[in-house]
Design a protein around this motif. Sequence first.
Motif, mmCIF file in Angstrom:
data_model
loop_
_atom_site.group_PDB
_atom_site.id
_atom_site.type_symbol
_atom_site.label_atom_id
_atom_site.label_comp_id
_atom_site.label_asym_id
_atom_site.label_seq_id
_atom_site.Cartn_x
_atom_site.Cartn_y
_atom_site.Cartn_z
ATOM 1 N N ALA A 161 -27.058 10.801 -10.555
ATOM 2 C CA ALA A 161 -26.062 11.702 -11.142
ATOM 3 C C ALA A 161 -25.322 12.429 -10.032
ATOM 4 C CB ALA A 161 -26.731 12.705 -12.078
ATOM 5 N N ILE A 162 -24.070 12.757 -10.280
ATOM 6 C CA ILE A 162 -23.217 13.424 -9.297
ATOM 7 C C ILE A 162 -23.067 14.881 -9.714
ATOM 8 C CG2 ILE A 162 -20.910 13.473 -8.277
ATOM 9 C CD1 ILE A 162 -20.741 10.453 -9.159
ATOM 10 N N PHE A 163 -23.349 15.792 -8.760
ATOM 11 C CA PHE A 163 -23.259 17.226 -9.012
ATOM 12 C C PHE A 163 -22.351 17.882 -7.996
ATOM 13 C CE2 PHE A 163 -27.556 16.044 -10.347
ATOM 14 C CZ PHE A 163 -27.627 16.622 -11.598
ATOM 15 N N GLN A 164 -21.853 19.041 -8.342
ATOM 16 C CA GLN A 164 -21.255 19.938 -7.373
ATOM 17 C C GLN A 164 -22.355 20.959 -7.092
ATOM 18 O OE1 GLN A 164 -17.988 22.246 -8.821
ATOM 19 N NE2 GLN A 164 -17.273 22.725 -6.774
ATOM 20 N N PRO A 165 -23.063 20.826 -5.959
ATOM 21 C CA PRO A 165 -24.280 21.609 -5.727
ATOM 22 C C PRO A 165 -24.189 23.086 -5.973
ATOM 23 C CG PRO A 165 -23.988 19.978 -4.019
ATOM 24 C CD PRO A 165 -22.737 19.958 -4.860
ATOM 25 N N SER A 166 -23.063 23.716 -5.712
ATOM 26 C CA SER A 166 -22.968 25.167 -5.902
ATOM 27 C C SER A 166 -23.043 25.572 -7.366
ATOM 28 C CB SER A 166 -21.679 25.694 -5.284
ATOM 29 O OG SER A 166 -20.561 25.145 -5.955
ATOM 30 N N LYS A 167 -22.850 24.639 -8.284
ATOM 31 C CA LYS A 167 -22.880 24.939 -9.717
ATOM 32 C C LYS A 167 -24.237 24.640 -10.342
ATOM 33 C CE LYS A 167 -18.448 25.775 -10.580
ATOM 34 N NZ LYS A 167 -17.892 26.819 -11.368
ATOM 35 N N VAL A 168 -25.137 23.978 -9.639
ATOM 36 C CA VAL A 168 -26.379 23.501 -10.237
ATOM 37 C C VAL A 168 -27.516 24.472 -9.952
ATOM 38 C CG1 VAL A 168 -28.066 21.649 -10.255
ATOM 39 C CG2 VAL A 168 -25.643 21.114 -10.056
ATOM 40 N N ALA A 169 -28.169 24.891 -11.004
ATOM 41 C CA ALA A 169 -29.355 25.719 -10.890
ATOM 42 C C ALA A 169 -30.283 25.351 -12.046
ATOM 43 C CB ALA A 169 -29.015 27.190 -10.900
ATOM 44 N N ILE A 170 -30.967 24.253 -11.921
ATOM 45 C CA ILE A 170 -31.836 23.769 -12.992
ATOM 46 C C ILE A 170 -33.117 24.582 -13.010
ATOM 47 C CG2 ILE A 170 -33.103 21.783 -13.886
ATOM 48 C CD1 ILE A 170 -30.984 20.037 -12.503
ATOM 49 N N GLN A 171 -33.482 25.072 -14.167
ATOM 50 C CA GLN A 171 -34.681 25.898 -14.294
ATOM 51 C C GLN A 171 -35.758 25.171 -15.030
ATOM 52 O OE1 GLN A 171 -33.084 29.308 -16.286
ATOM 53 N NE2 GLN A 171 -32.114 30.071 -14.434
#
Length: 105
Positions: free
Chosen positions: A95-105
């Motif tokens: 999967a492709i993410f924009q790292p600054s937006k990802v905060a998986i809990q």
Amino acid sequence: MNIKELLSRYNAGQRDFRNITLIAANLRNVNLSGVNFSGADLRGVNLTNANLSYADLTNVRLQGANLTDTNLSAANLTGVDLNGIDMSKTYLSRAIFQPSKVAIQ
């Protein structure tokens, strides 16, 4: 557009559903592999056990969505805020993410 129409169009070969609004829709167990939902409003959608592999989910609004057991392999999640979203057992390989937006809990 309602769920029945979406699935009918998808099954007929349509994949482009940019900017669609499906707030609180139940898409549990559906196969939408390769769908383009970029810019869509999917707040509160139930995608439990859905297949969204290779989907374009760029800038999709997913607040309150349920992504438990969802297949998001090779999906583009750029610009998606995943904070507070249930992603238990979600498949995210390639999967492709924009790292600054990802905060998986």
